[in-house]
Design a protein around this motif. Structure first.
Motif, mmCIF file in Angstrom:
data_model
loop_
_atom_site.group_PDB
_atom_site.id
_atom_site.type_symbol
_atom_site.label_atom_id
_atom_site.label_comp_id
_atom_site.label_asym_id
_atom_site.label_seq_id
_atom_site.Cartn_x
_atom_site.Cartn_y
_atom_site.Cartn_z
ATOM 1 N N ALA A 184 15.811 1.185 -6.706
ATOM 2 C CA ALA A 184 17.011 0.399 -7.039
ATOM 3 C C ALA A 184 18.207 1.306 -7.273
ATOM 4 N N SER A 185 17.990 2.432 -7.916
ATOM 5 C CA SER A 185 19.072 3.393 -8.151
ATOM 6 C C SER A 185 19.603 3.925 -6.827
ATOM 7 N N SER A 186 18.692 4.423 -6.008
ATOM 8 C CA SER A 186 19.094 5.018 -4.739
ATOM 9 C C SER A 186 19.684 3.990 -3.781
ATOM 10 N N ALA A 187 19.062 2.823 -3.693
ATOM 11 C CA ALA A 187 19.540 1.780 -2.785
ATOM 12 C C ALA A 187 20.934 1.311 -3.168
ATOM 13 N N SER A 188 21.178 1.141 -4.456
ATOM 14 C CA SER A 188 22.502 0.712 -4.918
ATOM 15 C C SER A 188 23.550 1.762 -4.588
ATOM 16 N N PHE A 189 23.192 3.028 -4.764
ATOM 17 C CA PHE A 189 24.120 4.127 -4.483
ATOM 18 C C PHE A 189 24.456 4.186 -2.996
ATOM 19 N N TYR A 190 23.444 4.184 -2.152
ATOM 20 C CA TYR A 190 23.681 4.289 -0.710
ATOM 21 C C TYR A 190 24.409 3.065 -0.169
ATOM 22 N N PRO A 235 28.990 0.856 3.017
ATOM 23 C CA PRO A 235 28.978 -0.611 3.138
ATOM 24 C C PRO A 235 29.014 -1.110 4.576
ATOM 25 N N GLY A 236 29.379 -0.237 5.507
ATOM 26 C CA GLY A 236 29.520 -0.676 6.887
ATOM 27 C C GLY A 236 28.213 -0.905 7.609
ATOM 28 N N ASN A 237 27.131 -0.322 7.117
ATOM 29 C CA ASN A 237 25.824 -0.525 7.759
ATOM 30 C C ASN A 237 24.751 -0.601 6.691
ATOM 31 N N ARG A 238 24.459 -1.793 6.257
ATOM 32 C CA ARG A 238 23.525 -2.005 5.149
ATOM 33 C C ARG A 238 22.123 -1.522 5.492
ATOM 34 N N TYR A 239 21.710 -1.733 6.721
ATOM 35 C CA TYR A 239 20.361 -1.346 7.124
ATOM 36 C C TYR A 239 20.178 0.168 7.076
ATOM 37 N N ARG A 240 21.097 0.895 7.654
ATOM 38 C CA ARG A 240 21.007 2.361 7.646
ATOM 39 C C ARG A 240 21.084 2.902 6.223
ATOM 40 N N ALA A 241 21.939 2.295 5.418
ATOM 41 C CA ALA A 241 22.102 2.740 4.033
ATOM 42 C C ALA A 241 20.801 2.569 3.256
ATOM 43 N N GLU A 288 0.846 -1.196 0.000
ATOM 44 C CA GLU A 288 0.000 0.000 0.000
ATOM 45 C C GLU A 288 0.884 1.250 0.000
ATOM 46 N N ASP A 289 0.798 2.112 1.025
ATOM 47 C CA ASP A 289 1.577 3.351 1.040
ATOM 48 C C ASP A 289 2.837 3.227 1.887
ATOM 49 N N LYS A 290 3.318 2.008 2.058
ATOM 50 C CA LYS A 290 4.485 1.770 2.906
ATOM 51 C C LYS A 290 5.580 1.038 2.126
ATOM 52 N N ILE A 291 6.810 1.511 2.263
ATOM 53 C CA ILE A 291 7.964 0.798 1.716
ATOM 54 C C ILE A 291 8.751 0.232 2.881
ATOM 55 N N ILE A 292 9.009 -1.070 2.829
ATOM 56 C CA ILE A 292 9.612 -1.759 3.968
ATOM 57 C C ILE A 292 10.990 -2.278 3.596
ATOM 58 N N VAL A 293 11.946 -2.022 4.467
ATOM 59 C CA VAL A 293 13.326 -2.481 4.295
ATOM 60 C C VAL A 293 13.610 -3.577 5.318
ATOM 61 N N PHE A 294 14.177 -4.687 4.832
ATOM 62 C CA PHE A 294 14.558 -5.801 5.702
ATOM 63 C C PHE A 294 16.049 -6.076 5.548
ATOM 64 N N VAL A 295 16.772 -6.006 6.628
ATOM 65 C CA VAL A 295 18.165 -6.469 6.657
ATOM 66 C C VAL A 295 18.277 -7.319 7.917
ATOM 67 N N GLY A 296 18.106 -8.611 7.747
ATOM 68 C CA GLY A 296 18.053 -9.483 8.913
ATOM 69 C C GLY A 296 16.858 -9.121 9.779
ATOM 70 N N LYS A 297 17.102 -8.962 11.061
ATOM 71 C CA LYS A 297 16.029 -8.630 12.001
ATOM 72 C C LYS A 297 15.763 -7.130 12.102
ATOM 73 N N SER A 298 16.526 -6.335 11.363
ATOM 74 C CA SER A 298 16.305 -4.889 11.361
ATOM 75 C C SER A 298 15.307 -4.533 10.263
ATOM 76 N N VAL A 299 14.249 -3.824 10.640
ATOM 77 C CA VAL A 299 13.174 -3.505 9.700
ATOM 78 C C VAL A 299 12.789 -2.030 9.851
ATOM 79 N N SER A 300 12.676 -1.339 8.716
ATOM 80 C CA SER A 300 12.167 0.030 8.743
ATOM 81 C C SER A 300 10.988 0.141 7.795
ATOM 82 N N VAL A 301 10.055 0.998 8.147
ATOM 83 C CA VAL A 301 8.873 1.242 7.323
ATOM 84 C C VAL A 301 8.798 2.736 7.031
ATOM 85 N N THR A 302 8.818 3.075 5.752
ATOM 86 C CA THR A 302 8.703 4.470 5.337
ATOM 87 C C THR A 302 7.287 4.711 4.828
#
Length: 266
Positions: free
Chosen positions: A237-243, A248-254, A209-223
């Motif tokens: 995909a463009s932005s995620a690849s760039f960040y 590279p040290g923190n995939r979840y934050r990136a 719906e109106d939420k984009i969800i990021v999963f990196v292991g047990k770390s989850v964010s919802v925008t």
């Protein structure tokens, strides 16, 4: 399976401001990117990824397109590399060797969902993934290249998967024997995807719906979006690849910050 607590991100509350405002000062040191996409009938999504990478701040971008497009389209990126195709216009097995060589020189390879579905093309990409040694991003239908792929191998090459929930559903049922119901409770789906992401070392971005969800292991964010994000998977995909390449040290934050970049910045 226990309910997890996810982090929320909104237009007024970026979770990691320091990453959003600390892009590389010189775009020529902002990573190297390879985009593979297009077939004889569709190519705009791979070009969209290319243009958005330029907009975000990348400079070293290579894009592979089918040779069938070379003389028929006059506004393709000048740096495009054209490789052999099947009679139907999709990439042929003869393209495999050069694709693999180019992927070695990139920090991340993005496989656009407009690559076509010819059986030879499917086999070629399955071979490509089995030999790649660098990061790869799969978008929507391209997750099907992982069907019947050994689970341990998927975990080893740690793909970034950006896809609508229906494609995540197919992948999980086929490879992990896990059932995601599109009509299910939001938190139930989050728990299932998070468990698989954690167990098999997957980075997953999906939209509900109106939420984009990021999963990196047990770390989850919802925008929580405040606008319609057209071609959301390609844009992200463009932005995620760039960040990811530049943090590279923190995939979840990136990855979480990459969502803010495109969701709320014009």
């Amino acid at each position: 399976m226990s309910d997890l607590i996810y982090q929320k991100q909104t237009v007024n509350e970026p979770l990691y401001k320091e990453l959003i405002w600390s892009k590389p000062e010189n775009k020529f040191f902002a990573g190297k990117y390879l985009i593979i996409g297009g077939d004889g009938f569709e190519f705009f999504k791979s070009v969209l990824i290319y243009n958005n990478l330029l907009k975000i701040g990348a400079a070293h971008i290579q894009i592979i397109l089918p040779t069938s497009l070379r003389k028929t389209i006059d506004f393709l990126p000048p740096e495009a590399i054209y490789l052999p195709v099947t009679p139907s216009g999709s990439f042929a097995m003869d393209a495999l060797s050069e694709m693999l060589d180019l992927s070695i020189t990139a920090d991340i390879t993005i496989i656009s969902e407009d690559v076509g579905r010819n059986s030879e093309t499917q086999l070629m990409f399955e071979n490509l993934l089995s030999k790649m040694t660098k990061k790869v991003c799969l978008i929507n239908q391209t997750v099907e290249f992982l069907f019947d792929y050994p689970i341990d191998n998927i975990s080893m090459f740690n793909p970034l998967i950006i896809a609508d929930l229906k494609y995540i559903q197919k992948l999980f049922l086929k490879n992990f024997k896990e059932v995601i119901k599109l009509s299910s409770d939001f938190m139930l789906n989050i728990n299932i995807i998070s468990d698989i992401s954690n167990k098999y070392n997957l980075e997953i971005i999906t939209k509900q719906e109106d939420k984009i969800i990021v999963f990196v292991g047990k770390s989850v964010s919802v925008t929580f979006l405040n606008k319609d994000l057209k071609n959301w998977a390609e844009v992200i995909a463009s932005s995620a690849s760039f960040y990811l390449t530049n943090n590279p040290g923190n995939r979840y934050r990136a990855l979480t910050s990459s969502i803010y970049e495109v969701a709320f910045n014009d």
